[in-house]
Structures are given as structure tokens and as C-alpha cells.
Motif scaffolding. Structure first.
Motif, PDB file in Angstrom:
ATOM      1  N   PRO A   8       0.709  -1.292  -0.087  1.00  0.00           N
ATOM      2  CA  PRO A   8      -0.108   0.097  -0.102  1.00  0.00           C
ATOM      3  C   PRO A   8       0.675   1.014   0.025  1.00  0.00           C
ATOM      4  O   PRO A   8       2.101   1.388   0.414  1.00  0.00           O
ATOM      5  CB  PRO A   8      -0.747  -0.181   1.565  1.00  0.00           C
ATOM      6  N   VAL A   9       0.367   2.220  -0.397  1.00  0.00           N
ATOM      7  CA  VAL A   9       0.964   3.617  -0.345  1.00  0.00           C
ATOM      8  C   VAL A   9       1.013   4.264   0.825  1.00  0.00           C
ATOM      9  O   VAL A   9       0.005   4.570   1.261  1.00  0.00           O
ATOM     10  CB  VAL A   9       0.449   4.676  -1.767  1.00  0.00           C
ATOM     11  N   THR A  10       2.247   4.360   1.495  1.00  0.00           N
ATOM     12  CA  THR A  10       2.087   4.774   2.848  1.00  0.00           C
ATOM     13  C   THR A  10       3.267   6.096   2.934  1.00  0.00           C
ATOM     14  O   THR A  10       3.689   6.247   3.919  1.00  0.00           O
ATOM     15  CB  THR A  10       2.708   3.693   3.757  1.00  0.00           C
ATOM     16  N   ALA A  11       3.511   6.560   1.794  1.00  0.00           N
ATOM     17  CA  ALA A  11       4.670   7.474   1.600  1.00  0.00           C
ATOM     18  C   ALA A  11       4.039   8.842   2.744  1.00  0.00           C
ATOM     19  O   ALA A  11       4.882   9.519   3.172  1.00  0.00           O
ATOM     20  CB  ALA A  11       4.886   7.856   0.345  1.00  0.00           C
ATOM     21  N   CYS A  12       2.617   8.999   2.510  1.00  0.00           N
ATOM     22  CA  CYS A  12       2.296  10.270   2.990  1.00  0.00           C
ATOM     23  C   CYS A  12       1.459   9.969   4.318  1.00  0.00           C
ATOM     24  O   CYS A  12       0.591  10.698   4.638  1.00  0.00           O
ATOM     25  CB  CYS A  12       1.489  11.046   2.089  1.00  0.00           C
ATOM     26  N   GLY A  13       1.987   8.928   5.080  1.00  0.00           N
ATOM     27  CA  GLY A  13       1.401   8.583   6.228  1.00  0.00           C
ATOM     28  C   GLY A  13       1.536   9.494   7.394  1.00  0.00           C
ATOM     29  O   GLY A  13       2.528  10.333   7.406  1.00  0.00           O
ATOM     30  N   ASP A  14       1.098   9.413   8.444  1.00  0.00           N
ATOM     31  CA  ASP A  14       1.389  10.321   9.763  1.00  0.00           C
ATOM     32  C   ASP A  14       2.972  10.219  10.018  1.00  0.00           C
ATOM     33  O   ASP A  14       3.663  11.174  10.664  1.00  0.00           O
ATOM     34  CB  ASP A  14       0.448  10.156  10.784  1.00  0.00           C
ATOM     35  N   ALA A  15       3.301   8.911  10.043  1.00  0.00           N
ATOM     36  CA  ALA A  15       4.602   8.709  10.608  1.00  0.00           C
ATOM     37  C   ALA A  15       5.799   9.278   9.816  1.00  0.00           C
ATOM     38  O   ALA A  15       6.546   9.989  10.299  1.00  0.00           O
ATOM     39  CB  ALA A  15       4.742   7.192  10.650  1.00  0.00           C
ATOM     40  N   ASN A  16       5.558   9.365   8.358  1.00  0.00           N
ATOM     41  CA  ASN A  16       6.489   9.749   7.589  1.00  0.00           C
ATOM     42  C   ASN A  16       6.307  11.318   7.772  1.00  0.00           C
ATOM     43  O   ASN A  16       7.453  11.989   7.478  1.00  0.00           O
ATOM     44  CB  ASN A  16       6.351   9.295   6.048  1.00  0.00           C
ATOM     45  N   ILE A  17       5.268  11.833   7.827  1.00  0.00           N
ATOM     46  CA  ILE A  17       5.022  13.312   7.888  1.00  0.00           C
ATOM     47  C   ILE A  17       5.696  13.740   9.096  1.00  0.00           C
ATOM     48  O   ILE A  17       6.482  14.635   9.084  1.00  0.00           O
ATOM     49  CB  ILE A  17       3.643  13.611   7.910  1.00  0.00           C
ATOM     50  N   SER A  18       5.635  13.174  10.334  1.00  0.00           N
ATOM     51  CA  SER A  18       6.639  13.452  11.450  1.00  0.00           C
ATOM     52  C   SER A  18       8.146  13.314  11.312  1.00  0.00           C
ATOM     53  O   SER A  18       8.747  14.122  11.649  1.00  0.00           O
ATOM     54  CB  SER A  18       5.860  12.933  12.473  1.00  0.00           C
ATOM     55  N   LYS A  19       8.461  12.461  10.666  1.00  0.00           N
ATOM     56  CA  LYS A  19       9.717  12.000  10.142  1.00  0.00           C
ATOM     57  C   LYS A  19      10.407  13.320   9.577  1.00  0.00           C
ATOM     58  O   LYS A  19      11.324  13.479   9.597  1.00  0.00           O
ATOM     59  CB  LYS A  19       9.935  10.672   9.634  1.00  0.00           C
ATOM     60  N   VAL A  20       9.653  13.658   8.525  1.00  0.00           N
ATOM     61  CA  VAL A  20      10.414  14.704   7.364  1.00  0.00           C
ATOM     62  C   VAL A  20      10.158  16.222   8.314  1.00  0.00           C
ATOM     63  O   VAL A  20      10.863  17.168   8.072  1.00  0.00           O
ATOM     64  CB  VAL A  20       9.363  14.836   6.148  1.00  0.00           C
ATOM     65  N   LEU A  21       9.257  16.407   9.105  1.00  0.00           N
ATOM     66  CA  LEU A  21       9.053  17.650   9.784  1.00  0.00           C
ATOM     67  C   LEU A  21      10.297  18.106  10.395  1.00  0.00           C
ATOM     68  O   LEU A  21      10.697  19.233  10.545  1.00  0.00           O
ATOM     69  CB  LEU A  21       7.642  17.591  10.802  1.00  0.00           C
ATOM     70  N   VAL A  22      10.738  17.176  11.143  1.00  0.00           N
ATOM     71  CA  VAL A  22      12.201  17.252  12.168  1.00  0.00           C
ATOM     72  C   VAL A  22      13.112  17.946  11.342  1.00  0.00           C
ATOM     73  O   VAL A  22      13.422  19.295  11.658  1.00  0.00           O
ATOM     74  CB  VAL A  22      12.356  16.217  12.804  1.00  0.00           C
ATOM     75  N   PRO A  23      13.754  17.341  10.267  1.00  0.00           N
ATOM     76  CA  PRO A  23      14.712  17.943   9.505  1.00  0.00           C
ATOM     77  C   PRO A  23      14.310  19.266   8.524  1.00  0.00           C
ATOM     78  O   PRO A  23      15.097  20.219   8.716  1.00  0.00           O
ATOM     79  CB  PRO A  23      15.297  16.971   8.519  1.00  0.00           C
ATOM     80  N   TRP A  24      13.051  19.015   8.377  1.00  0.00           N
ATOM     81  CA  TRP A  24      12.656  20.328   7.592  1.00  0.00           C
ATOM     82  C   TRP A  24      12.743  21.577   8.432  1.00  0.00           C
ATOM     83  O   TRP A  24      12.778  22.709   8.009  1.00  0.00           O
ATOM     84  CB  TRP A  24      11.323  19.997   6.895  1.00  0.00           C
ATOM     85  N   SER A  25      11.942  21.444   9.560  1.00  0.00           N
ATOM     86  CA  SER A  25      11.844  22.653  10.493  1.00  0.00           C
ATOM     87  C   SER A  25      13.115  23.174  11.026  1.00  0.00           C
ATOM     88  O   SER A  25      13.430  24.295  11.462  1.00  0.00           O
ATOM     89  CB  SER A  25      11.001  22.129  11.730  1.00  0.00           C
ATOM     90  N   ASP A  26      14.229  22.253  11.051  1.00  0.00           N
ATOM     91  CA  ASP A  26      15.449  22.666  11.485  1.00  0.00           C
ATOM     92  C   ASP A  26      16.178  23.612  10.427  1.00  0.00           C
ATOM     93  O   ASP A  26      16.874  24.667  10.647  1.00  0.00           O
ATOM     94  CB  ASP A  26      16.571  21.498  11.882  1.00  0.00           C
TER      95      ASP A  26
END
Length: 197
Positions: free
Chosen positions: A77-95
């Protein structure tokens, strides 16, 4: 000719479910796949399903299939935009908003395209390039600079070289620790409605 029914173009717009119902009805009447194909091509022309598709549906209906809905496709299943990946991307992006998708994918151990999908589709942002804006002075600052310049010019005319030996200048602009060499280095991800940096 008797027995030929003229089909208007408006009647040629069948959904795939309509076509599957026609196939089911034709199988009940005892028609084979090639005969059903000829009927559908006569009515639908190039919009008719292919003969392998018709054979598949004839086989399914003959084996007792009732529903016309597509069966769920196996696979990941397509899980690239799941909540877990969103929070994983948010950390380095907000830094650091200047990080590229490649850098974020290394930090989060996910693919570059998945990081890109999360950033654009879920976090709703895109790359915006910095715009160089000249330093604008207010009217009061311009007037004070003119007064200082006249004062210094008057002192220079009276003191000459003594004045130059004691004078030094200071620029009141802020200098940032990072100065991009290229336009691409200045790009950072921002929300679609945010202005350029």
C-alpha cells in the motif's frame, strides 16, 4: 435494412460497469467472447474493451462471479504520506528549510520521492528563492545622513588632513553568517502562501 438499429453517439457513453453488465447478460444468453467483442465493437467502436478483457470477464462470470467491482490489487500500500512519515520529515525540515529532498531522505531513511510527496502534498509547501531587496532608508534617516555629510564636509574644509587622519566610517547593515553563492543555494521550502525569503 430491416433489423439494424442505428445507435446515436449519446448512447455510446457506457461506464465500465455498464459494459460488465452487458458481458454478464451476453454470457447468460450463451454468447462466447468473440461474439460479445463483435457486439461491443459495433456499438462502442474504439471505446470497446479488448478481447483479453472480455475473455477474462466471460471466464469470471462463467465461474459464478456476481459483483462488478474491481478486486483489490495485491501489493504494497502507498504509505509515503502517512502520519509517521510526515512527522519524520517535519523534524529535519523545521531545523533547516534549505535542505533538499536528498538531504531529508538521508536523515529520515526514506526515498527522495517520498520526502518530496510529503513536503508538497501533505505539508503544502514548495521551493522559493531568495530575492535581493535593497536597503531602504526612511525620510528621517536620509535627512540625518545628509546633515552628517554636510557637517563632515565643513570640518574637512577647515581641518584638511588632520580630519582625515581621525575619521573612520561604519556601515549599519547587518551581515549574515551565510551568504549563498548561487540562486539555488538560497532556495528554501515555504508554504504556498508565504512570501519569498
Amino acid at each position: 435494412m430491416a433489423g439494424i438499429i442505428e445507435i446515436s453517439p449519446a448512447h455510446r457513453n457506457f461506464s465500465r460497469y455498464d459494459i460488465r453488465d452487458i458481458i454478464t447478460f451476453s454470457v447468460i444468453l450463451g454468447k462466447d467472447a468473440s461474439c460479445i467483442n463483435e457486439d461491443l465493437v459495433t456499438v462502442l467502436g474504439e471505446n470497446a474493451p479488448s478481447i483479453p478483457t472480455i475473455r477474462k470477464w466471460v471466464k469470471d462470470v462463467s465461474e459464478g462471479r456476481d459483483g462488478m467491482e474491481d478486486e483489490p490489487c495485491p501489493g504494497r500500500p502507498v504509505t509515503a504520506c502517512g502520519d509517521a512519515n510526515i512527522s519524520k520529515v517535519l523534524v529535519p525540515w523545521s531545523d533547516d528549510r534549505r535542505k533538499t529532498c536528498e538531504e531529508i531522505s538521508k536523515d529520515t531513511s526514506m526515498s527522495r520521492t517520498s520526502a518530496f510527496r510529503v513536503l508538497t502534498n501533505k505539508l503544502n509547501n514548495n521551493k522559493k528563492f531568495s530575492k535581493c531587496v535593497p536597503y531602504l532608508l526612511t525620510d528621517e534617516l536620509e535627512e540625518s545622513r545628509v546633515n552628517f555629510s554636510r557637517n563632515f564636509l565643513g570640518r574637512f574644509q577647515t581641518e584638511q588632513n588632520d580630519f582625515l587622519g581621525r575619521a573612520f566610517t561604519v556601515d549599519e547593515t547587518w551581515v549574515y553568517y551565510w551568504d549563498p553563492e548561487t540562486k539555488r543555494q538560497s532556495a528554501e521550502r515555504r508554504d504556498f502562501d508565504e512570501p519569498r525569503p
